[in-house]
Write a protein that holds these residues in place. Structure first.
Motif, PDB file in Angstrom:
ATOM      1  N   ARG A  95      15.274   0.309  -1.667  1.00 16.94           N
ATOM      2  CA  ARG A  95      14.697   0.681  -2.970  1.00 16.94           C
ATOM      3  C   ARG A  95      13.226   1.071  -2.808  1.00 16.94           C
ATOM      4  NH1 ARG A  95      16.325  -4.043  -7.230  1.00 16.94           N
ATOM      5  NH2 ARG A  95      18.576  -4.028  -6.925  1.00 16.94           N
ATOM      6  N   ARG A  96      12.493   0.220  -2.083  1.00 17.70           N
ATOM      7  CA  ARG A  96      11.066   0.472  -1.905  1.00 17.70           C
ATOM      8  C   ARG A  96      10.846   1.755  -1.111  1.00 17.70           C
ATOM      9  NH1 ARG A  96       6.841  -0.741  -4.927  1.00 17.70           N
ATOM     10  NH2 ARG A  96       4.978  -1.042  -3.715  1.00 17.70           N
ATOM     11  N   ARG A  97      11.651   1.943  -0.078  1.00 18.60           N
ATOM     12  CA  ARG A  97      11.548   3.152   0.738  1.00 18.60           C
ATOM     13  C   ARG A  97      11.773   4.398  -0.130  1.00 18.60           C
ATOM     14  NH1 ARG A  97      13.377   6.968   4.164  1.00 18.60           N
ATOM     15  NH2 ARG A  97      12.792   6.823   6.360  1.00 18.60           N
ATOM     16  N   ALA A  98      12.717   4.331  -1.043  1.00 20.03           N
ATOM     17  CA  ALA A  98      12.979   5.459  -1.945  1.00 20.03           C
ATOM     18  C   ALA A  98      11.751   5.762  -2.811  1.00 20.03           C
ATOM     19  CB  ALA A  98      14.197   5.178  -2.817  1.00 20.03           C
ATOM     20  N   HIS A  99      11.070   4.713  -3.280  1.00 21.98           N
ATOM     21  CA  HIS A  99       9.824   4.918  -4.032  1.00 21.98           C
ATOM     22  C   HIS A  99       8.784   5.610  -3.151  1.00 21.98           C
ATOM     23  CE1 HIS A  99      10.733   2.853  -7.753  1.00 21.98           C
ATOM     24  NE2 HIS A  99      11.164   1.806  -7.085  1.00 21.98           N
ATOM     25  N   TYR A 100       8.641   5.133  -1.922  1.00 21.53           N
ATOM     26  CA  TYR A 100       7.672   5.742  -1.012  1.00 21.53           C
ATOM     27  C   TYR A 100       7.970   7.225  -0.802  1.00 21.53           C
ATOM     28  CZ  TYR A 100       6.053   1.030   0.368  1.00 21.53           C
ATOM     29  OH  TYR A 100       5.537  -0.244   0.394  1.00 21.53           O
ATOM     30  N   GLU A 101       9.243   7.563  -0.640  1.00 18.98           N
ATOM     31  CA  GLU A 101       9.610   8.967  -0.444  1.00 18.98           C
ATOM     32  C   GLU A 101       9.170   9.822  -1.632  1.00 18.98           C
ATOM     33  OE1 GLU A 101      13.797   9.056   0.376  1.00 18.98           O
ATOM     34  OE2 GLU A 101      13.552   8.122   2.343  1.00 18.98           O
ATOM     35  N   VAL A 102       9.404   9.318  -2.843  1.00 21.53           N
ATOM     36  CA  VAL A 102       8.988  10.050  -4.046  1.00 21.53           C
ATOM     37  C   VAL A 102       7.472  10.177  -4.077  1.00 21.53           C
ATOM     38  CG1 VAL A 102       8.887   9.931  -6.579  1.00 21.53           C
ATOM     39  CG2 VAL A 102      11.041   9.440  -5.385  1.00 21.53           C
ATOM     40  N   TRP A 103       6.769   9.080  -3.839  1.00 18.69           N
ATOM     41  CA  TRP A 103       5.313   9.109  -3.898  1.00 18.69           C
ATOM     42  C   TRP A 103       4.727  10.031  -2.835  1.00 18.69           C
ATOM     43  CZ3 TRP A 103       5.299   3.107  -4.244  1.00 18.69           C
ATOM     44  CH2 TRP A 103       5.617   2.722  -5.552  1.00 18.69           C
ATOM     45  N   LEU A 104       5.314  10.026  -1.636  1.00 20.83           N
ATOM     46  CA  LEU A 104       4.781  10.874  -0.571  1.00 20.83           C
ATOM     47  C   LEU A 104       5.026  12.356  -0.831  1.00 20.83           C
ATOM     48  CD1 LEU A 104       5.536   8.642   2.511  1.00 20.83           C
ATOM     49  CD2 LEU A 104       3.277   9.311   1.655  1.00 20.83           C
ATOM     50  N   ALA A 105       5.935  12.656  -1.737  1.00 20.87           N
ATOM     51  CA  ALA A 105       6.146  14.054  -2.131  1.00 20.87           C
ATOM     52  C   ALA A 105       5.063  14.528  -3.099  1.00 20.87           C
ATOM     53  CB  ALA A 105       7.533  14.222  -2.755  1.00 20.87           C
ATOM     54  N   GLU A 106       4.313  13.596  -3.670  1.00 18.49           N
ATOM     55  CA  GLU A 106       3.210  13.943  -4.562  1.00 18.49           C
ATOM     56  C   GLU A 106       2.042  14.461  -3.728  1.00 18.49           C
ATOM     57  OE1 GLU A 106       2.347  10.296  -6.661  1.00 18.49           O
ATOM     58  OE2 GLU A 106       4.257  10.333  -7.720  1.00 18.49           O
ATOM     59  N   PRO A 107       1.274  15.378  -4.277  1.00 17.30           N
ATOM     60  CA  PRO A 107       0.206  15.988  -3.474  1.00 17.30           C
ATOM     61  C   PRO A 107      -0.949  15.054  -3.130  1.00 17.30           C
ATOM     62  CG  PRO A 107       0.167  16.829  -5.720  1.00 17.30           C
ATOM     63  CD  PRO A 107       1.408  15.990  -5.596  1.00 17.30           C
ATOM     64  N   ARG A 108      -1.220  14.048  -3.932  1.00 14.28           N
ATOM     65  CA  ARG A 108      -2.376  13.181  -3.680  1.00 14.28           C
ATOM     66  C   ARG A 108      -1.923  11.769  -3.352  1.00 14.28           C
ATOM     67  NH1 ARG A 108      -6.547  14.172  -8.431  1.00 14.28           N
ATOM     68  NH2 ARG A 108      -4.717  13.619  -9.636  1.00 14.28           N
ATOM     69  N   SER A 109      -1.192  11.634  -2.259  1.00 14.16           N
ATOM     70  CA  SER A 109      -0.724  10.328  -1.821  1.00 14.16           C
ATOM     71  C   SER A 109      -0.848  10.249  -0.309  1.00 14.16           C
ATOM     72  CB  SER A 109       0.725  10.108  -2.251  1.00 14.16           C
ATOM     73  OG  SER A 109       1.574  11.029  -1.596  1.00 14.16           O
ATOM     74  N   ALA A 110      -0.815   9.031   0.214  1.00 19.87           N
ATOM     75  CA  ALA A 110      -0.933   8.877   1.668  1.00 19.87           C
ATOM     76  C   ALA A 110      -0.269   7.585   2.113  1.00 19.87           C
ATOM     77  CB  ALA A 110      -2.405   8.873   2.077  1.00 19.87           C
TER      78      ALA A 110
END
Length: 165
Positions: free
Chosen positions: A51-66
């Motif tokens: 579940r957490r990994r899926a959140h990370y994948e979504v967030w990392l697709a955002e332009p201002r994330s790291a």
């Protein structure tokens, strides 16, 4: 020592390096927070990681994330997931706000300065992305984390309450 550790910004391809660190952090959360499991039995830790990994994948697709990995040679010994959001509350500044979603350090390496290296890297990313403030959440009972973040200049700004429906 933290002097041997370097922090690198990576992408979604490196997420699996965070898995053991996240699991260690989760086990610590279960041990210190009275909130964990209060509203029913938790799923298996492997499912929680997915579940957490899926959140990370979504967030990392955002332009201002790291995703930042603290590396000792070829071993990840800590990580931070950070992203930038626009203000949404009336009392927030007009400028973007950084959200530290996760900061985890290998349990055998805590207290060696790795968390501080990650915090500096988080601040560098946020400055690069134009954020003027940093927010994060800490579980009730995680006094060690609260003290750590207070040493890094953070103060309580919003209290979130949770209870049964």
């Amino acid at each position: 020592m933290a002097s041997d550790v370097r922090v690198v910004e990576v992408g979604v391809e490196a997420l699996d390096a965070a898995r053991p660190l996240w699991m260690s952090m989760h086990r610590n959360h279960v041990a210190v927070s009275p909130m964990i499991g209060r509203f029913g039995e938790l799923p298996d830790i492997g499912e929680l990681w997915q579940r957490r990994r899926a959140h990370y994948e979504v967030w990392l697709a955002e332009p201002r994330s790291a995703l930042l990995l603290a590396m000792d040679d070829d071993t990840a010994v800590g990580y931070a997931m950070v992203r930038v959001r626009e203000p949404r509350r009336a009392w927030e500044p007009r400028e973007p706000i950084g959200t530290l979603e996760t900061l985890a350090v290998d349990e055998t390496r805590r207290g060696l300065g790795i968390g501080s290296l990650l915090m500096q890297a988080v601040r560098n990313v946020l400055a690069r992305e134009g954020a003027v403030a940093l927010e994060l959440s800490v579980l009730e009972g995680n006094e060690t984390a609260i003290r750590f973040y207070e040493r890094h200049g953070l103060r309580p700004a919003l209290v979130t309450l949770m209870g049964p429906v």
